[in-house]
Design an enzyme around this catalytic site. Sequence first.
Site, PDB file in Angstrom:
ATOM      1  N   LYS A  28       0.831  -1.193   0.000  1.00 48.15           N
ATOM      2  CA  LYS A  28       0.000   0.000   0.000  1.00 48.15           C
ATOM      3  C   LYS A  28       0.872   1.251   0.000  1.00 48.15           C
ATOM      4  O   LYS A  28       0.633   2.201  -0.748  1.00 48.15           O
ATOM      5  CB  LYS A  28      -0.905   0.024   1.224  1.00 48.15           C
ATOM      6  N   GLN A 177       4.154  10.819   7.676  1.00 47.51           N
ATOM      7  CA  GLN A 177       3.414  11.073   6.437  1.00 47.51           C
ATOM      8  C   GLN A 177       3.400  12.554   6.074  1.00 47.51           C
ATOM      9  O   GLN A 177       3.323  12.908   4.896  1.00 47.51           O
ATOM     10  CB  GLN A 177       1.982  10.548   6.562  1.00 47.51           C
ATOM     11  N   ASP A 317       3.512  -0.593  12.238  1.00 45.81           N
ATOM     12  CA  ASP A 317       2.323  -1.318  11.792  1.00 45.81           C
ATOM     13  C   ASP A 317       2.371  -2.788  12.203  1.00 45.81           C
ATOM     14  O   ASP A 317       1.342  -3.465  12.201  1.00 45.81           O
ATOM     15  CB  ASP A 317       2.166  -1.215  10.275  1.00 45.81           C
ATOM     16  N   ARG A 348      -3.988   1.890  18.945  1.00 47.01           N
ATOM     17  CA  ARG A 348      -3.533   0.504  18.808  1.00 47.01           C
ATOM     18  C   ARG A 348      -2.847  -0.036  20.051  1.00 47.01           C
ATOM     19  O   ARG A 348      -2.734  -1.255  20.209  1.00 47.01           O
ATOM     20  CB  ARG A 348      -2.620   0.372  17.580  1.00 47.01           C
TER      21      ARG A 348
END
Length: 435
Positions: A28, A177, A317, A348
């Site tokens: 991705k 990001q 991740d 998370r």
Amino acid sequence: MMDHWPPSLAIAPLEAPPDTAVRPPGSKSITNRALVCAALAAGETTLTGALFADDTEAMVGAVRTLGAEVDCDPGAAIMRVRGIGGAVSAAPDIVIDARMSGTTGRFIAPVAALSEHGAIIDGHPQLRARPFGDLADALRRLGVSVEFPSDGDSLPMRIRGPIRKPMAHVASARSSQFLSGLMMAAPAVPRGMWLPVFGPVVSQSYVEMTAAVMEAFGASVRVEPAFVRVLGGGYRSVERFAVEPDASSASYFMAAAAVTEGTVRIEGLGAGSIQGDAGFAAVLESMGAAVDQDGSATTVTGGPLRGVDVDLADMSDTAPTLAAVAAVADTPTRVRGIGFIRGKESDRIAAVVAELARCGVEARELEDGFEVVPGATVTGGRIRTYDDHRIAMAFSVLGLRVPGIEIENPGCVAKTFPGFFEMLDQLRGRAEART
């Protein structure tokens, strides 16, 4: 892949350790970066091995809105992109829907800022809950007008360019990001950009991935700990750009081998990967799994597992995946350096601890991570996923060993890996039809 997702899905333990090979879908992270670079280039680029999932479909829609043409062939995993040569052409105040995709929202905002016509970046309520303030501050330093109509620093975000200044300090303590998005827009700015970084850069490996993809499209990028320098001059199209299999997606199958004492070979993800998450194999090796890696594949074979103390800042991740493995290890595991993942699709850290507790595993939150203390027998449970694909996939791995694991809202995996459960069934030696 499933056409109709059930409200919950029971994961049956494997009847025997797997001995098989899988090839996860395309990355991705690489697909979305390549889409941006190809869209800003002049000419046509063919992406092979591209990922087709909610997040990449969001990016396809975004670059189309800004003037690029994209022809998609999901069956062949191919995207053909005709770029705009750095000249963003969109109607004034066009609305760009980033859906639930953080990479789309944060990458496309600086690209939209290349235009003087303005654009509104918006998305799903889940994405609206994620911060954009650090990116907005950097864009303002570049001379771009940025407003948040709903107040705060979350979407929707109204942007009006063009970028008028060549330098902006960037805060990357909450997400890399922001920096990656500015980097990718920079070659389309005549003087390029000088991007000093203040504070720590989380997920530095993703910044290096951004630079690698940009360089494949002809950009000149220099990445240092304290700054990034990108020259102007634009991008050039690439006849064929091959997207690697997704290392984050591969982590679930590496973990499956580890927890079931089986062997799984990940095709297409070898020693030369540009993805930081490919380092997850080395973490499993430190826990006792055997790892064999060459230029074209990574093979993991499970065995008795011990806990580790590990900093996952550059492969965050994989933290939920590691939690699932840690639940069946012989000794405690501590995961550090990932405080920022509280701001992902879910918190998370809290989610991992809560769902492990649901399975009878002692776990506790730390300021920058979590600790897992195995000991009691791991039990089944109905796993709440928080609409977070990574929680769903990580606890599905645990279900390959522990009876009674049931995943709520399994359809959330479509965000990045629509065929996850079908590929998981390949470990059984068959692909079971699901309804």
